[in-house]
Motif scaffolding. Structure first.
Motif, PDB file in Angstrom:
ATOM      1  N   HIS A  73      19.263  29.470   5.583  1.00 38.76           N
ATOM      2  CA  HIS A  73      18.383  29.009   4.276  1.00 38.76           C
ATOM      3  C   HIS A  73      17.882  30.283   4.056  1.00 38.76           C
ATOM      4  CE1 HIS A  73      19.209  24.660   2.983  1.00 38.76           C
ATOM      5  NE2 HIS A  73      19.430  25.079   4.257  1.00 38.76           N
ATOM      6  N   ARG A  80       5.493  27.639   5.752  1.00 35.75           N
ATOM      7  CA  ARG A  80       5.370  25.726   5.236  1.00 35.75           C
ATOM      8  C   ARG A  80       4.612  25.746   7.002  1.00 35.75           C
ATOM      9  NH1 ARG A  80       9.706  24.203   2.525  1.00 35.75           N
ATOM     10  NH2 ARG A  80       9.779  22.103   3.315  1.00 35.75           N
ATOM     11  N   TYR A  93       8.029  13.154   5.884  1.00 31.33           N
ATOM     12  CA  TYR A  93       8.853  14.450   4.871  1.00 31.33           C
ATOM     13  C   TYR A  93       8.874  14.274   3.102  1.00 31.33           C
ATOM     14  CZ  TYR A  93      12.172  17.952   3.252  1.00 31.33           C
ATOM     15  OH  TYR A  93      13.207  18.975   3.072  1.00 31.33           O
ATOM     16  N   TYR A 143      16.289  27.939  -3.127  1.00 31.59           N
ATOM     17  CA  TYR A 143      14.766  28.087  -2.724  1.00 31.59           C
ATOM     18  C   TYR A 143      14.347  29.336  -4.454  1.00 31.59           C
ATOM     19  CZ  TYR A 143      14.628  26.235   1.043  1.00 31.59           C
ATOM     20  OH  TYR A 143      14.258  25.707   2.731  1.00 31.59           O
ATOM     21  N   HIS A 241      25.337  18.875   2.110  1.00 24.84           N
ATOM     22  CA  HIS A 241      23.879  18.147   2.820  1.00 24.84           C
ATOM     23  C   HIS A 241      24.664  16.353   2.399  1.00 24.84           C
ATOM     24  CE1 HIS A 241      22.022  22.239   2.702  1.00 24.84           C
ATOM     25  NE2 HIS A 241      21.553  21.644   3.776  1.00 24.84           N
ATOM     26  N   ASP A 315      20.307  25.727  10.924  1.00 20.22           N
ATOM     27  CA  ASP A 315      19.484  24.875   9.907  1.00 20.22           C
ATOM     28  C   ASP A 315      18.298  25.816   9.026  1.00 20.22           C
ATOM     29  OD1 ASP A 315      19.344  22.979   6.653  1.00 20.22           O
ATOM     30  OD2 ASP A 315      17.946  22.323   8.067  1.00 20.22           O
TER      31      ASP A 315
HETATM   32  O1  NIG Z   1      19.193  21.340   5.126  1.00 19.12           O
HETATM   33  N1  NIG Z   1      18.107  19.120   3.333  1.00 19.12           N
HETATM   34  C1  NIG Z   1      17.347  19.790   2.721  1.00 19.12           C
HETATM   35  N2  NIG Z   1      17.253  21.374   2.832  1.00 19.12           N
HETATM   36  C2  NIG Z   1      16.541  21.818   4.286  1.00 19.12           C
HETATM   37  C3  NIG Z   1      15.541  21.534   4.077  1.00 19.12           C
HETATM   38  C4  NIG Z   1      15.079  22.701   3.088  1.00 19.12           C
HETATM   39  C5  NIG Z   1      13.051  22.396   2.941  1.00 19.12           C
HETATM   40  O2  NIG Z   1      13.466  21.140   3.315  1.00 19.12           O
HETATM   41  O3  NIG Z   1      12.932  23.234   2.509  1.00 19.12           O
HETATM   42  C6  NIG Z   1      17.433  21.753   5.260  1.00 19.12           C
HETATM   43  O4  NIG Z   1      16.900  20.998   6.014  1.00 19.12           O
END
Ligand code: NIG
Ligand code: FE
Length: 410
Positions: A73, A80, A93, A143, A241, A315
């Motif tokens: 991503h 964060r 989480y 995002y 996902h 990831d």
């Molecule tokens: O691949 N699982 C969803 N999306 C992301 C996490 C995204 C985030 O926490 O910003 C993942 O782990």
């Protein structure tokens, strides 16, 4: 018309055979021209025309196909670290997300950045990714979660791809979560994805794949199925996902919609494993995210036994996996997922290529494929992944051009 000689071990990673078969060649050579491989084999058999070509010396070390990080991503605003500390103190989480943090907080920070600022940030990541021996990167949106912000992210990826040398594969992840302004209007948000975003993305050729986070806290199987139907009509193949935090039958959906890959899978069931095996869907394991969330790893041994191909990726994202270090993910895949180094290498090259639809052109070192490879400062794959270092890569080569060279190496 160069040739690489004195390769101690050439891990060709040709696709045929089981996951642990990387088709290694000892004392090898590699010849390429115009960005494509012409010949790979034992140096003693190097055809005579190539012997007069300009030669690069591999110093008796390991050469691998350029690594493919098939799940990132890449474009996001902020970090964060505050949530990292909270999770370490015991907060979950999902609890952080329910209180307006998590993905929603990165969405706020990403929306606040201009396209130029986001591009600049991605460039700075890419500058550190290429030296690791990574030559192809899958990049998800997700995002932005508004018409303009999702398009902004995908345009950043297009510009990165145009700039090169890293090869970029773009994936539309508008179905990451429902943004807060649509909290009570889920159907309207899904309509934004299917009726406005997907047509624009398809018309402008901004993404090849459509992803969805199938999870209680994100999208249901039925919602994702409807999204993938529209995406498929527009030529975007599904990635999912799936089964990350709970078992939501995401793997079964991946098989049903002929997804190219199902990713995460920490909570996959036996039925899900069988479905992936029968449909030939690549399972993408993401050991950095598993580690940061304190989860048990996905049942990779059972998947491989069942005939599922298992890729390994980072990831990279600011929440669950704040590292783009694919060799780190690979070492974790060995230690936590009990994969052998050879299985892991195949999972980060030719099987990762399958997970991003590049298996015909990339991921292995054989005649006709792109000349993307990395020279690693180790005698073999086992030594490389066992002795974890900041960076063991000496040369990154994309389309036959040296794009990065370790300082001190000529
Ligand atoms: O691949 N699982 C969803 N999306 C992301 C996490 C995204 C985030 O926490 O910003 C993942 O782990
Ligand atoms: Fe992800």
């Amino acid at each position: 018309m160069p040739v690489l000689t004195n390769i101690g071990l050439l891990a060709t990673c040709r696709p045929e055979g089981p996951q642990d078969q990387i088709h290694p060649i000892r004392s090898a050579a590699l010849a390429w021209d115009n960005g494509s491989i012409l010949w790979a084999g034992p140096e003693a058999d190097l055809p005579s025309p190539y012997r007069t070509w300009e030669a690069l010396d591999a110093g008796g070390k390991l050469v691998i196909p350029g690594l493919i990080d098939c799940h990132t991503h890449l474009a996001f605003g902020g970090w964060r670290a505050d949530e990292f500390a909270q999770r370490l103190a015991g907060r979950s989480y999902l609890d952080i997300a329910a209180a307006g943090g998590g993905i929603a907080s990165t969405v706020r920070d990403t929306r606040a950045l201009s396209e130029e600022a986001l591009l600049e940030r991605c460039r700075s990541f890419v500058e550190e990714i290429l030296p690791l021996g990574v030559t192809t990167l899958e990049c998800k949106s997700g995002y932005g979660l508004s018409l303009e912000d999702e398009l902004k992210i995908l345009r950043v990826y297009r510009r990165l791809a145009d700039e090169g040398p890293l090869r970029i594969v773009s994936t539309f992840l508008g179905a990451h979560v429902v943004p807060s302004e649509y909290r009570d209007r889920r159907a309207d948000y899904l309509a934004l994805l299917t009726d406005q975003l997907l047509p624009r993305i398809a018309a402008e050729g901004l993404a090849e794949f459509c992803d969805a986070f199938v999870e209680e806290s994100a999208f249901s199987v039925d919602e994702a199925r409807a999204l993938f139907r529209v995406a498929g009509e527009m030529g975007l193949r599904a990635k999912i996902h799936a089964d990350q935090l709970t078992n939501g039958r995401g793997a079964q959906l991946a098989a049903e919609v002929n997804a190219v890959s199902a990713e995460h899978l920490e909570c996959i069931s036996e039925e899900g494993i069988r479905a992936l095996a029968e449909a030939g869907v690549v399972a993408v394991s993401l050991p950095v995210a598993t580690l940061y969330l304190g989860q048990s790893p996905p049942p990779v041994r059972r998947m491989i036994q069942a005939g599922v191909s298992v890729a390994v990726a980072t990831d990279f994202n600011p929440g669950t996996a704040p590292s783009f270090h694919l060799p780190l993910a690979m070492t974790l895949a060995c230690t936590r997922q009990r994969m052998t180094p050879a299985e892991v290498l195949k999972g980060a090259t030719v099987l990762a290529a399958r997970a991003v639809g590049r298996e015909k052109t990339a991921g292995s070192l054989e005649a006709g494929k792109v000349a993307d490879f990395a020279l690693i400062d180790a005698p073999d794959v086992e030594t490389w992944l066992y002795h974890f270092r900041g960076n063991a890569c000496l040369l990154s080569v994309v389309a036959g051009e040296v794009c990065w060279r370790s300082p001190g190496r000529n």
